[in-house]
Design a protein around this motif. Structure first.
Motif, short mmCIF file in Angstrom:
data_model
loop_
_atom_site.label_atom_id
_atom_site.label_comp_id
_atom_site.label_asym_id
_atom_site.label_seq_id
_atom_site.Cartn_x
_atom_site.Cartn_y
_atom_site.Cartn_z
N ALA A 204 0.81 -1.21 0.00
CA ALA A 204 0.00 0.00 0.00
C ALA A 204 0.85 1.26 0.00
CB ALA A 204 -0.94 0.00 1.21
N ARG A 205 2.11 1.16 0.46
CA ARG A 205 2.97 2.34 0.47
C ARG A 205 3.30 2.80 -0.95
NH1 ARG A 205 6.25 -0.02 4.94
NH2 ARG A 205 5.55 0.99 6.87
N SER A 206 3.25 1.89 -1.90
CA SER A 206 3.55 2.23 -3.29
C SER A 206 2.26 2.35 -4.08
CB SER A 206 4.44 1.15 -3.91
OG SER A 206 4.53 1.35 -5.32
N LYS A 207 2.00 3.54 -4.57
CA LYS A 207 0.80 3.74 -5.39
C LYS A 207 0.88 2.93 -6.69
CE LYS A 207 -0.23 8.38 -3.62
NZ LYS A 207 0.79 8.42 -2.55
N VAL A 208 2.11 2.72 -7.20
CA VAL A 208 2.29 1.94 -8.42
C VAL A 208 1.95 0.47 -8.17
CG1 VAL A 208 3.98 1.06 -10.08
CG2 VAL A 208 3.99 3.46 -9.47
N ASP A 290 -16.99 12.22 -7.61
CA ASP A 290 -16.72 12.59 -6.23
C ASP A 290 -15.67 11.66 -5.63
OD1 ASP A 290 -18.53 14.72 -6.05
OD2 ASP A 290 -20.21 13.34 -5.70
N HIS A 291 -14.97 12.20 -4.62
CA HIS A 291 -13.94 11.44 -3.93
C HIS A 291 -14.55 10.86 -2.64
CE1 HIS A 291 -9.81 11.55 -1.65
NE2 HIS A 291 -10.31 10.34 -1.76
N TYR A 292 -14.56 9.54 -2.55
CA TYR A 292 -15.09 8.86 -1.37
C TYR A 292 -13.95 8.17 -0.63
CZ TYR A 292 -19.75 9.39 -3.48
OH TYR A 292 -20.90 9.90 -4.02
N ARG A 293 -13.94 8.29 0.70
CA ARG A 293 -12.99 7.52 1.52
C ARG A 293 -13.80 6.50 2.33
NH1 ARG A 293 -8.19 7.32 4.52
NH2 ARG A 293 -7.21 7.69 2.50
N ILE A 294 -13.46 5.22 2.14
CA ILE A 294 -14.11 4.13 2.85
C ILE A 294 -13.07 3.49 3.77
CG2 ILE A 294 -15.57 2.10 2.60
CD1 ILE A 294 -16.56 4.50 0.98
N ASP A 295 -13.28 3.54 5.06
CA ASP A 295 -12.37 2.92 6.02
C ASP A 295 -12.94 1.58 6.46
OD1 ASP A 295 -10.57 5.02 5.94
OD2 ASP A 295 -11.49 6.09 7.62
N ARG A 407 -4.26 -7.84 1.10
CA ARG A 407 -3.83 -8.54 2.32
C ARG A 407 -3.80 -7.59 3.52
NH1 ARG A 407 -4.18 -11.45 -1.89
NH2 ARG A 407 -3.01 -13.42 -2.06
N LEU A 408 -4.83 -6.76 3.63
CA LEU A 408 -4.90 -5.79 4.72
C LEU A 408 -6.16 -6.03 5.54
CD1 LEU A 408 -3.81 -2.51 2.91
CD2 LEU A 408 -2.57 -3.66 4.75
N ASP A 409 -6.01 -5.94 6.85
CA ASP A 409 -7.15 -6.04 7.75
C ASP A 409 -7.78 -4.67 7.98
OD1 ASP A 409 -8.73 -7.80 9.54
OD2 ASP A 409 -7.98 -6.46 11.09
N VAL A 410 -6.93 -3.65 8.11
CA VAL A 410 -7.39 -2.27 8.27
C VAL A 410 -6.89 -1.45 7.09
CG1 VAL A 410 -7.27 -0.18 9.68
CG2 VAL A 410 -7.40 -2.42 10.79
N LEU A 411 -7.76 -0.72 6.45
CA LEU A 411 -7.34 0.07 5.30
C LEU A 411 -8.34 1.18 5.00
CD1 LEU A 411 -8.00 -1.93 1.99
CD2 LEU A 411 -9.02 -2.53 4.19
N CYS A 432 -8.83 4.84 -6.53
CA CYS A 432 -7.77 5.84 -6.67
C CYS A 432 -6.53 5.44 -5.89
CB CYS A 432 -8.30 7.19 -6.20
SG CYS A 432 -7.08 8.52 -6.23
N GLU A 433 -6.69 5.11 -4.60
CA GLU A 433 -5.57 4.74 -3.75
C GLU A 433 -6.05 3.82 -2.64
OE1 GLU A 433 -3.43 8.08 -2.15
OE2 GLU A 433 -3.06 8.98 -4.12
N VAL A 434 -5.10 3.15 -1.99
CA VAL A 434 -5.36 2.36 -0.80
C VAL A 434 -4.36 2.80 0.27
CG1 VAL A 434 -5.37 0.07 0.23
CG2 VAL A 434 -6.29 0.40 -2.07
N ASN A 435 -4.85 3.06 1.46
CA ASN A 435 -4.00 3.54 2.56
C ASN A 435 -4.01 2.50 3.68
OD1 ASN A 435 -2.78 4.93 4.70
ND2 ASN A 435 -3.67 6.89 4.10
N ALA A 436 -2.83 1.98 4.04
CA ALA A 436 -2.74 0.99 5.11
C ALA A 436 -2.72 1.62 6.49
CB ALA A 436 -1.48 0.14 4.92
N GLN A 437 -2.66 2.94 6.55
CA GLN A 437 -2.64 3.65 7.83
C GLN A 437 -3.62 4.82 7.75
OE1 GLN A 437 1.29 4.38 9.68
NE2 GLN A 437 0.62 6.48 9.99
N PRO A 438 -4.92 4.51 7.63
CA PRO A 438 -5.89 5.61 7.45
C PRO A 438 -6.03 6.45 8.70
CG PRO A 438 -7.02 3.52 7.80
CD PRO A 438 -5.57 3.19 7.66
#
Length: 533
Positions: A204-208, A290-295, A407-411, A432-438
């Protein structure tokens, strides 16, 4: 200047659930009247925005202008001004011919730094400071003290939730929060738990890597390429078609992103602004929506919001600069523990308002809306609306697929969509992106407690004994194989370090401990039992 004895206790003392700094003053301490007057003035000024009923007295009496109490009250307000959290009261009591104050803090180093700074300020101003001198002092102190405290908004809000529910915690190296002890311990790094996979966090640290892995799994992502030169940027912009987005590969919180770049001239301008800071960039096709953030947590929804870039509405009277200043007075933006930040006058704002043909000093006509940034991240001044009830079941399944794939439990999952209430495959929704530390984003403790209790382990039974034996070894406080802790301390270590745990079921003082030390230990060691213990 008063004579002060200072002691840092990194363990727990006098019922505090965080480290404490101990101050001792002679009961015969007398200051010149002008010095006392200055302390009274500073106390009323620096405590104006903080609670003043912060002391819990035991066998101590003093008048309203008691110099040590004024000094400690000022010090407590200054540490809070710098971002410290005091989660219990300041204890004041007598020990022989001294008055003792136990000031809880998240950082004893910061309290020491503040003590030195306050003492120097009083000396430099000769106990007769001006309003301008005090303002400069407060601003400088807040800036220099931040390095002592946990970073980000998650950790501070987790601390608040832990304190509210009496969950024992320890801040470790500003980056980690340890909850509980032994087999009952859990370690968090912001919203990354010790149950998370390193593979998922690394991906998740790499957007690529995120973009390519999701694409390989048949999930919707925007066209993307890695670039280093403006020639490459122009090539891929021509291939993808305008508008496009420029962004760093491994940055967070919206830093370095320029979105909705509409033509080659604007692409060159944006590239020049960001390329010196980030030698390798990503260029993507700009997706309308629109930009949506789903935690997500364990494939369950934590929260869902629709984010919007910051905006102001004209009133025909004030300039754009004045409207932005008013927007930045929002208490949530000023809360240091909120993810929602003030709108900074930066190059992205300059670019956005220029595209809307206004300047900062223009008076906006009534009801005209001006968008201030090209992105909607809260850390860049954006806003959000909760949409948990609007998510279509197919989009919920999409988020669960992303969590499993990464392979993430929290994202935190960023979706670009015209309408999240419609199935993703019907309207061009993309990941758009995935964040492992939201950053969970909300002020208050509800969402943080709901998150935290999902990863808490049952508390262990703890026994503490203090003896005159100095050959004690360190207890395995965070060994997850240990289901029952037996802690033995020497008297010297107990007085210098406090209790190493916030709670215990059994407390024993060996028969070889002197009566005077026994009385001090009984006052020092107070158990704060957690919920469920």
């Amino acid at each position: 200047m008063m004579k002060i004895q200072f002691q840092a206790i990194e363990g727990y003392a006098y019922g505090a659930i965080q480290p404490s700094t101990i101050f001792r003053f002679s009961v015969n301490e007398i200051l010149p009247s002008d010095h006392v007057d200055e302390l009274v003035k500073l106390f009323s000024t620096v405590t104006a925005s903080h609670a003043t009923d912060i002391f819990e007295y035991e066998d101590v009496t003093h008048g309203p202008n008691h110099a040590p109490t004024l000094f400690i009250g000022i010090l407590a307000a200054l540490t809070q001004h710098s971002g410290d959290r005091r989660l219990s009261t300041i204890k004041a009591f007598s020990e022989g011919d001294t008055v003792v104050y136990a000031l809880p803090t998240l950082s004893t180093d910061m309290t020491w730094h503040t003590l030195i700074a306050l003492s120097k300020f009083l000396k430099d101003t000769n106990y007769n400071s001006t309003e301008a001198q005090l303002s400069e002092f407060l601003n400088g102190l807040k800036s220099s003290n931040r390095k002592f405290l946990p970073g980000g908004t998650n950790t501070m809000n987790f601390l608040n939730a832990a304190a509210q529910h009496k969950i024992p915690f320890k801040v470790f190296r500003q980056n980690y929060l340890i909850l509980g002890y032994a087999s009952g311990s859990t370690i968090l790094k912001s919203s990354i738990t010790d149950q998370e996979t390193s593979i998922g966090v690394s991906l998740a640290r790499s957007k690529v890597d995120t973009n390519r892995l999701l694409k390989l799994s048949g999930l919707p992502v925007p066209d993307q390429a890695r670039i280093q030169t403006i020639t490459q940027a122009k090539h891929f912009a021509g291939e993808f078609g305008y508008p496009v987005v420029l962004k760093p590969e491994d940055e967070s919180q919206g830093r370095g992103i320029y979105a909705n770049i509409s033509d080659e001239k604007e692409l060159i301008w944006c590239f020049e602004k960001v390329a010196n800071t980030y030698p390798t960039l990503l260029i993507e096709k700009h997706i309308t929506g629109d930009h949506y953030r789903i935690d997500f947590m364990g494939e369950e929804l934590i929260k869902a919001v629709r984010r919007r870039p910051p905006e102001v509405v004209g009133d025909g009277i004030r300039t754009l600069r004045e409207l932005i200043a008013e927007l930045n007075l929002d208490p949530e933006r000023l809360d240091p523990y909120s993810s929602k930040k003030i709108v900074v006058l930066d190059e992205d704002l300059e670019r956005c308002i220029k595209k809307q043909q206004v300047s900062l000093d223009d008076v906006l006509e009534t009801k005209r809306i001006i968008y201030l940034k090209s992105i909607s991240n809260l850390s860049r001044g954006g806003d959000q609306i909760h949409v948990e009830d609007d998510i279509h079941p197919e989009n919920f399944k999409l988020c669960q697929m992303i969590a499993r794939t990464m392979r993430l439990d929290v994202l935190g999952i960023d979706l670009l969509s015209p309408d999240l209430s419609k199935p993703w495959h019907s309207n061009g929704t993309v990941v758009c992106e995935v964040n492992a530390q939201p950053q969970l984003g909300a002020s208050g403790t509800d969402v943080y407690w709901r998150f935290m209790k999902n990863y808490l382990r049952p508390p262990v039974r703890i026994e503490v004994e203090v003896t005159n034996d100095t050959s004690q070894s360190q207890a395995p406080l965070f060994d997850t194989e240990v289901s029952r802790l037996k802690i033995k301390l020497s008297v010297a270590d107990a007085f210098s370090q406090g209790c190493p745990v916030q709670y215990f079921q059994d407390f024993k003082i060996a028969d070889d401990v002197a009566a005077a030390d026994r009385r001090r230990l009984e006052r020092l060691f107070v158990s704060v039992n957690p919920e469920g213990a």
